[in-house]
Design a protein around this motif. Structure first.
Motif, PDB file in Angstrom:
ATOM      1  N   TYR A 104      -1.073  18.380  50.122  1.00 60.97           N
ATOM      2  CA  TYR A 104      -1.877  19.464  50.693  1.00 60.97           C
ATOM      3  C   TYR A 104      -1.343  20.790  50.170  1.00 60.97           C
ATOM      4  O   TYR A 104      -0.127  20.975  50.076  1.00 60.97           O
ATOM      5  N   LEU A 105      -2.238  21.717  49.871  1.00 59.70           N
ATOM      6  CA  LEU A 105      -1.844  23.004  49.320  1.00 59.70           C
ATOM      7  C   LEU A 105      -2.744  24.084  49.888  1.00 59.70           C
ATOM      8  O   LEU A 105      -3.968  23.917  49.928  1.00 59.70           O
ATOM      9  N   PHE A 106      -2.105  25.150  50.326  1.00 58.25           N
ATOM     10  CA  PHE A 106      -2.846  26.277  50.880  1.00 58.25           C
ATOM     11  C   PHE A 106      -2.596  27.498  50.008  1.00 58.25           C
ATOM     12  O   PHE A 106      -1.464  27.757  49.602  1.00 58.25           O
ATOM     13  N   ARG A 107      -3.652  28.235  49.761  1.00 57.68           N
ATOM     14  CA  ARG A 107      -3.553  29.388  48.864  1.00 57.68           C
ATOM     15  C   ARG A 107      -4.306  30.565  49.458  1.00 57.68           C
ATOM     16  O   ARG A 107      -5.365  30.370  50.062  1.00 57.68           O
ATOM     17  N   LYS A 108      -3.761  31.726  49.259  1.00 60.81           N
ATOM     18  CA  LYS A 108      -4.484  32.933  49.661  1.00 60.81           C
ATOM     19  C   LYS A 108      -5.410  33.324  48.540  1.00 60.81           C
ATOM     20  O   LYS A 108      -5.148  33.075  47.356  1.00 60.81           O
ATOM     21  N   GLU A 109      -6.486  33.973  48.891  1.00 57.61           N
ATOM     22  CA  GLU A 109      -7.423  34.441  47.871  1.00 57.61           C
ATOM     23  C   GLU A 109      -6.707  35.369  46.894  1.00 57.61           C
ATOM     24  O   GLU A 109      -5.874  36.188  47.287  1.00 57.61           O
ATOM     25  N   GLY A 110      -7.044  35.228  45.611  1.00 55.97           N
ATOM     26  CA  GLY A 110      -6.445  36.086  44.601  1.00 55.97           C
ATOM     27  C   GLY A 110      -5.182  35.533  43.982  1.00 55.97           C
ATOM     28  O   GLY A 110      -4.630  36.123  43.046  1.00 55.97           O
ATOM     29  N   GLN A 111      -4.693  34.394  44.492  1.00 56.67           N
ATOM     30  CA  GLN A 111      -3.469  33.801  43.952  1.00 56.67           C
ATOM     31  C   GLN A 111      -3.794  32.655  43.004  1.00 56.67           C
ATOM     32  O   GLN A 111      -4.738  31.898  43.245  1.00 56.67           O
TER      33      GLN A 111
END
Lengths: 113, 114
Positions: free
Chosen positions: B10-17
């Motif tokens: 599972y991977l979570f990312r913020k917008e723009g990264q």
């Protein structure tokens, strides 16, 4: 281009019932045909394949016959179990497309005890 | 045991990264692939590689990049240019790309953009 069409689900069955999932394809030449299975939260596993017309692929009680005259590769199992609940994908690879896989949209099967 | 590993699960990312998904295989396969799967849909090909130091765009390559510096590894970078990156990403490999060659899949990485 190449395409694969399979019946939409979900397909809901009782244990020991007969399962058929229809798959038809459009491709140039003589593609290879595959059925993959995906259990919840997992990747795909090859279930069976056939590489030329009239070949029958079989595995774990599942069967599918490569029918060039009807451009079909229907998946069948005579007596399903709860553990067969999964999403099933039909796919083809064709030389004209560099042998890349083209997938159908998947059919979700739910087997109830 | 031979197989394909993907990390993380599972991977979570913020917008723009930008974010990089790992794929490793010890099957000695020449060809490797990246697919994207959206809910209730089939798989779509992002990139593929037939041999080390070579790769080609698939059907939906925009906003993604890959490298193939080693036979065993085929990492996928999801860049900020990918407009809708939330999806399940699957890596696969095969002996080659001859007709009938079976593709073997990893367990997948679920990417969520927050």
């Amino acid at each position: 281009g190449n395409s694969v069409t399979q019946m939409e689900g979900p397909v809901t069955l009782s244990e020991e019932a007969f399962l058929t999932i229809n798959c038809t394809y459009t491709a140039t030449g003589y593609p290879s045909l595959f059925w993959y299975v995906q259990y919840p939260g997992e990747g795909l596993q090859l279930l069976l394949k056939a590489t030329k017309a009239d070949d029958k692929g079989s595995n774990k009680g599942f069967e599918a016959t490569y029918r060039k005259e009807t451009t079909s590769f229907h998946l069948e199992k005579g007596s399903v179990q709860v553990s067969d609940s999964a999403v099933y994908f039909c796919a083809l690879s064709a030389k004209a497309a560099g042998n890349k896989l083209t997938f159908g949209g998947g059919t979700r099967v739910l087997v109830k005890p | 045991d031979g197989g394909i590993t993907q990390s993380p699960k599972y991977l979570f990312r913020k917008e723009g990264q930008n974010v990089t998904l790992s794929c490793e295989q010890n099957l000695n396969h020449d060809a490797m692939y990246w697919y994207r799967q959206d809910p209730g849909q089939g798989l779509r090909l992002i990139y593929y590689s037939q041999i080390v130091n070579d790769f080609q765009k698939g059907d939906i390559a925009e906003g993604y990049s890959v490298s193939r510096e080693k036979k065993e590894s085929f990492p996928l970078t999801v860049t900020s240019a990918q407009k809708n990156p939330t999806a399940f990403y699957l890596c696969a490999s095969s002996i080659g790309m001859a007709g009938g060659d079976t593709q073997y899949f990893g367990p997948g990485t679920r990417l969520t953009v927050l």
